[in-house]
Structures are given as structure tokens and as C-alpha cells.
Scaffold this motif. Structure first.
Motif, mmCIF file in Angstrom:
data_model
loop_
_atom_site.group_PDB
_atom_site.id
_atom_site.type_symbol
_atom_site.label_atom_id
_atom_site.label_comp_id
_atom_site.label_asym_id
_atom_site.label_seq_id
_atom_site.Cartn_x
_atom_site.Cartn_y
_atom_site.Cartn_z
ATOM 1 N N THR A 1 3.417 12.296 -2.005
ATOM 2 C CA THR A 1 4.704 12.735 -1.465
ATOM 3 C C THR A 1 4.904 12.309 -0.009
ATOM 4 O O THR A 1 6.043 12.206 0.439
ATOM 5 C CB THR A 1 4.859 14.261 -1.588
ATOM 6 O OG1 THR A 1 3.752 14.890 -0.920
ATOM 7 C CG2 THR A 1 4.877 14.687 -3.057
ATOM 8 N N THR A 2 3.827 12.060 0.720
ATOM 9 C CA THR A 2 3.971 11.626 2.116
ATOM 10 C C THR A 2 4.525 10.209 2.198
ATOM 11 O O THR A 2 5.074 9.826 3.230
ATOM 12 C CB THR A 2 2.627 11.689 2.865
ATOM 13 O OG1 THR A 2 1.692 10.814 2.234
ATOM 14 C CG2 THR A 2 2.066 13.099 2.876
ATOM 15 N N ALA A 3 4.404 9.441 1.137
ATOM 16 C CA ALA A 3 4.895 8.065 1.127
ATOM 17 C C ALA A 3 6.318 7.957 0.597
ATOM 18 O O ALA A 3 6.958 6.921 0.768
ATOM 19 C CB ALA A 3 3.966 7.182 0.289
ATOM 20 N N PHE A 4 6.832 9.017 -0.015
ATOM 21 C CA PHE A 4 8.164 8.956 -0.622
ATOM 22 C C PHE A 4 9.246 8.574 0.383
ATOM 23 O O PHE A 4 10.160 7.819 0.071
ATOM 24 C CB PHE A 4 8.527 10.289 -1.271
ATOM 25 C CG PHE A 4 7.791 10.574 -2.562
ATOM 26 C CD1 PHE A 4 7.013 9.610 -3.189
ATOM 27 C CD2 PHE A 4 7.869 11.823 -3.137
ATOM 28 C CE1 PHE A 4 6.337 9.880 -4.372
ATOM 29 C CE2 PHE A 4 7.201 12.102 -4.320
ATOM 30 C CZ PHE A 4 6.440 11.135 -4.932
ATOM 31 N N ALA A 5 9.173 9.093 1.594
ATOM 32 C CA ALA A 5 10.204 8.828 2.600
ATOM 33 C C ALA A 5 10.196 7.370 3.055
ATOM 34 O O ALA A 5 11.194 6.887 3.594
ATOM 35 C CB ALA A 5 10.004 9.750 3.800
ATOM 36 N N GLN A 6 9.097 6.674 2.824
ATOM 37 C CA GLN A 6 8.956 5.294 3.282
ATOM 38 C C GLN A 6 9.321 4.263 2.218
ATOM 39 O O GLN A 6 9.335 3.065 2.503
ATOM 40 C CB GLN A 6 7.513 5.046 3.728
ATOM 41 C CG GLN A 6 7.079 5.938 4.873
ATOM 42 C CD GLN A 6 5.596 5.803 5.133
ATOM 43 O OE1 GLN A 6 4.795 5.710 4.198
ATOM 44 N NE2 GLN A 6 5.232 5.777 6.400
ATOM 45 N N VAL A 7 9.612 4.694 1.023
ATOM 46 C CA VAL A 7 9.818 3.771 -0.099
ATOM 47 C C VAL A 7 10.972 2.798 0.141
ATOM 48 O O VAL A 7 10.804 1.583 -0.005
ATOM 49 C CB VAL A 7 10.013 4.544 -1.423
ATOM 50 C CG1 VAL A 7 10.512 3.631 -2.528
ATOM 51 C CG2 VAL A 7 8.708 5.199 -1.831
ATOM 52 N N VAL B 1 0.852 -1.199 0.000
ATOM 53 C CA VAL B 1 0.000 0.000 0.000
ATOM 54 C C VAL B 1 0.883 1.242 0.000
ATOM 55 O O VAL B 1 0.636 2.197 -0.750
ATOM 56 C CB VAL B 1 -0.969 -0.008 1.209
ATOM 57 C CG1 VAL B 1 -1.633 1.347 1.393
ATOM 58 C CG2 VAL B 1 -2.019 -1.094 1.033
ATOM 59 N N VAL B 2 1.922 1.225 0.821
ATOM 60 C CA VAL B 2 2.870 2.353 0.864
ATOM 61 C C VAL B 2 3.506 2.543 -0.512
ATOM 62 O O VAL B 2 3.583 3.668 -1.025
ATOM 63 C CB VAL B 2 3.949 2.114 1.939
ATOM 64 C CG1 VAL B 2 5.070 3.150 1.822
ATOM 65 C CG2 VAL B 2 3.340 2.135 3.332
ATOM 66 N N LEU B 3 3.954 1.448 -1.113
ATOM 67 C CA LEU B 3 4.604 1.547 -2.425
ATOM 68 C C LEU B 3 3.634 2.035 -3.500
ATOM 69 O O LEU B 3 4.020 2.839 -4.369
ATOM 70 C CB LEU B 3 5.217 0.201 -2.809
ATOM 71 C CG LEU B 3 6.391 -0.250 -1.936
ATOM 72 C CD1 LEU B 3 6.827 -1.654 -2.321
ATOM 73 C CD2 LEU B 3 7.546 0.732 -2.031
ATOM 74 N N ARG B 4 2.403 1.588 -3.460
ATOM 75 C CA ARG B 4 1.409 2.058 -4.444
ATOM 76 C C ARG B 4 1.131 3.544 -4.279
ATOM 77 O O ARG B 4 0.976 4.268 -5.268
ATOM 78 C CB ARG B 4 0.124 1.244 -4.325
ATOM 79 C CG ARG B 4 0.248 -0.131 -4.909
ATOM 80 C CD ARG B 4 -1.103 -0.840 -4.937
ATOM 81 N NE ARG B 4 -0.932 -2.179 -5.436
ATOM 82 C CZ ARG B 4 -1.256 -3.278 -4.781
ATOM 83 N NH1 ARG B 4 -1.806 -3.199 -3.584
ATOM 84 N NH2 ARG B 4 -1.053 -4.463 -5.310
#
Length: 161
Positions: A97-103, A87-90
Motif C-alpha cells: 500500500t505504500t507504493a500505491f500513491a506512486q503508481v 521496483v515501485v510498480l512490482r
């Protein structure tokens, strides 16, 4: 095996119907890959696919269900974590942009979790194939190889509804 499938399907369908009587689905349990109902269906599909490949009778299918259940208990939390990371990757792939740091962390977790699932699959195959003839081992290997695609199709069908 046809009777085995019908009997097991009837037993498990009754259990699913009872579970559905518990009220409306809670948030996060809407029937998607992370839901308890989806997990029950996936377990049923695995059991029937393997039982059919090995041409098991009813008693052997019920034993198989129990053996698979032990592995499923280990598999479920790993799959839940894998689902959360995808889900984070999708989200990141769609430009969130809030998910970019978690990739980077999500990618590493996905690779680790997939390796854990692969190890479980190897252990399951080793346990189920012990004492089987080469022909039945081959059928088991093919059935287990087709299961991931069947699971993906089941998940896609659920999301289309």
C-alpha cells in the motif's frame, strides 16, 4: 569472429576479475541488473552479439566497443531509473500500500524512459549501419532486435543464482 570473441572476452574477464578484487559487493551491487558488474557483462554481450552479426575482426570489434560505450554511458542512467520505477510498480502489484500513491507517476516515468531508450537505439542503429551493405544492415537489425531478450535472460539467470 570466434577469435575476436575469445580475445575480447579474455580482456573483459580480466577487467571484471580485477574489479571483483575490490572487496565484497556493497548494498545494491549484488550482481543484479543495477550493479556495475551486470552492466559490464551486458556491454560485453552487446559488443559480441553485434560484432558477430557483422563478422568484425579484432580491431573493428574494439572500435565497436568504444562506439557502444558512448551510447552505454547515456543508456546506463536511464536504465537505472527504469529499474527503480519497475521496483515501485512490482511492489504495488504485490499489494504494498505504500507504493500505491506512486503508481501513476512511475508508469509515466517508465513510458518516458522507454521512449528515451528507443531513441538511443535508433541513433545507435543509424550510426552503426552507416555505409553497411543491405545484408549487413539486416544482420545488425536482427542482432539489435534480439539484444533485449538476451538481456532479460541474463538478468533472470543472475536472479536465480
Amino acid at each position: 569472429m570466434r577469435w575476436t570473441g575469445a580475445v575480447l572476452l579474455a580482456v573483459l574477464a580480466a577487467g571484471v576479475a580485477r574489479a571483483q578484487d575490490g572487496g565484497p559487493p556493497r548494498p545494491g551491487e549484488g550482481g543484479g541488473p543495477g550493479s556495475e558488474q551486470w552492466q559490464k557483462r551486458a556491454r560485453l554481450m552487446r559488443t559480441l552479439a553485434i560484432a558477430d552479426a557483422l563478422e568484425l575482426d579484432d580491431a573493428a570489434t574494439l572500435k565497436l566497443r568504444d562506439r557502444l560505450g558512448r551510447f552505454e554511458d547515456k543508456r546506463s542512467p536511464i536504465q537505472r531509473q527504469l529499474f527503480e520505477q519497475t521496483v515501485v510498480l512490482r511492489r504495488a502489484a504485490k499489494g504494498d500500500t505504500t507504493a500505491f500513491a506512486q503508481v501513476d507517476g512511475a508508469i509515466q516515468k517508465v513510458l518516458t524512459l522507454r521512449a528515451q531508450l528507443e531513441a538511443l537505439d535508433r541513433d545507435l542503429f543509424a550510426e552503426l549501419s552507416a555505409g553497411l551493405s543491405p545484408a549487413k544492415k539486416a544482420r545488425l537489425a536482427l542482432a539489435m532486435a534480439h539484444l533485449p531478450q538476451q538481456m532479460r535472460e541474463m538478468a533472470q539467470e543472475r536472479t536465480r543464482r
